[in-house]
Motif scaffolding. Sequence first.
Motif, PDB file in Angstrom:
ATOM      1  N   THR A  27       0.845  -1.182   0.000  1.00  0.00           N
ATOM      2  CA  THR A  27       0.000   0.000   0.000  1.00  0.00           C
ATOM      3  C   THR A  27       0.886   1.240   0.000  1.00  0.00           C
ATOM      4  O   THR A  27       2.103   1.149   0.260  1.00  0.00           O
ATOM      5  CB  THR A  27      -0.899   0.009   1.240  1.00  0.00           C
ATOM      6  N   GLY A  42      -1.231  -5.070  -0.172  1.00  0.00           N
ATOM      7  CA  GLY A  42      -2.116  -4.369  -1.113  1.00  0.00           C
ATOM      8  C   GLY A  42      -2.023  -4.831  -2.545  1.00  0.00           C
ATOM      9  O   GLY A  42      -2.369  -4.064  -3.460  1.00  0.00           O
ATOM     10  N   ASP A  45      -5.481  -4.962  -4.349  1.00  0.00           N
ATOM     11  CA  ASP A  45      -6.039  -3.610  -4.382  1.00  0.00           C
ATOM     12  C   ASP A  45      -5.296  -2.749  -5.400  1.00  0.00           C
ATOM     13  O   ASP A  45      -5.918  -1.966  -6.143  1.00  0.00           O
ATOM     14  CB  ASP A  45      -5.942  -2.964  -2.997  1.00  0.00           C
ATOM     15  N   ASN A  46      -3.970  -2.889  -5.438  1.00  0.00           N
ATOM     16  CA  ASN A  46      -3.196  -2.117  -6.410  1.00  0.00           C
ATOM     17  C   ASN A  46      -3.545  -2.502  -7.838  1.00  0.00           C
ATOM     18  O   ASN A  46      -3.661  -1.643  -8.721  1.00  0.00           O
ATOM     19  CB  ASN A  46      -1.696  -2.330  -6.174  1.00  0.00           C
TER      20      ASN A  46
END
Length: 270
Positions: A27, A42, A45-46
Amino acid sequence: MALTVLVLGALYCLTPVAWVVIAASKTPRELFTTFSFAPGTGLFDNLANLSRYGGGQFWQWSLNSVLYAGVGAIASTMVSAMAGYALAKFQFRGREALFSVILAGVLVPGIVLAVPQYLLMARIGLAGTYWSVLLPVIINPFGIFLCRVFAAASIPESTLEAARLDGASELRIFGSIVLPMMTQGLVTVFLLQFVSIWNNFLLPFVMLSDQDKYPITLGLYTFLSKGAGDTDLYPLVIMGSAVAIIPLVVLVLVLQRFWRADLLAGGLKG
């Protein structure tokens, strides 16, 4: 000693790649607060944020890179094969002078040619189009040089003469005899040109103004420029860089069997 040098060289080359892959999982906060080689939380999500950014613009850039590198490398390989074969197996006036000019072209850096190429494309109305990136990469002096070497080494004169005596045209000889005999060499030329075009930044930077036509290198550069004022974009840039490596790795893994076959053939001949 040799093994130590190879291991050190491998570490030198692979460490940045490992950092990119690990950093892509972090993140924005983890990217700046955790150990460089500690995995983050992350990754997905990335990837999702990268896919959503700009309405999926990253994937448009990826498709553009596939177009530029794929079509450009195929066209360049065919032109190099024809030119290299002609320079190796045909006698004509000015052959050595022409080959010397081609060798001189190998020594000219791309940055010197970028502006003249842009002016030529602008003069014929192609600047800012896909053609402005594709046309300049078709002629590859180094590829022509390699193909001449491969043709001279792998195509016996007796085979060509036998085909001509059987009534085969030069076009049929090239397609049915020359190309199969040069397969391993052409794979090398294709791969080198594909990687060169895929990683090319300067030519698209000079030629293109429409972001929808950007390749992945120029697209990631725009991400990085915007990221100077928005640190949340840094993970997206790194994730994009990690994704951009995947096609090159896959291509090498798929094409390496041709090199193995070539090495095996050479060993059996010896």
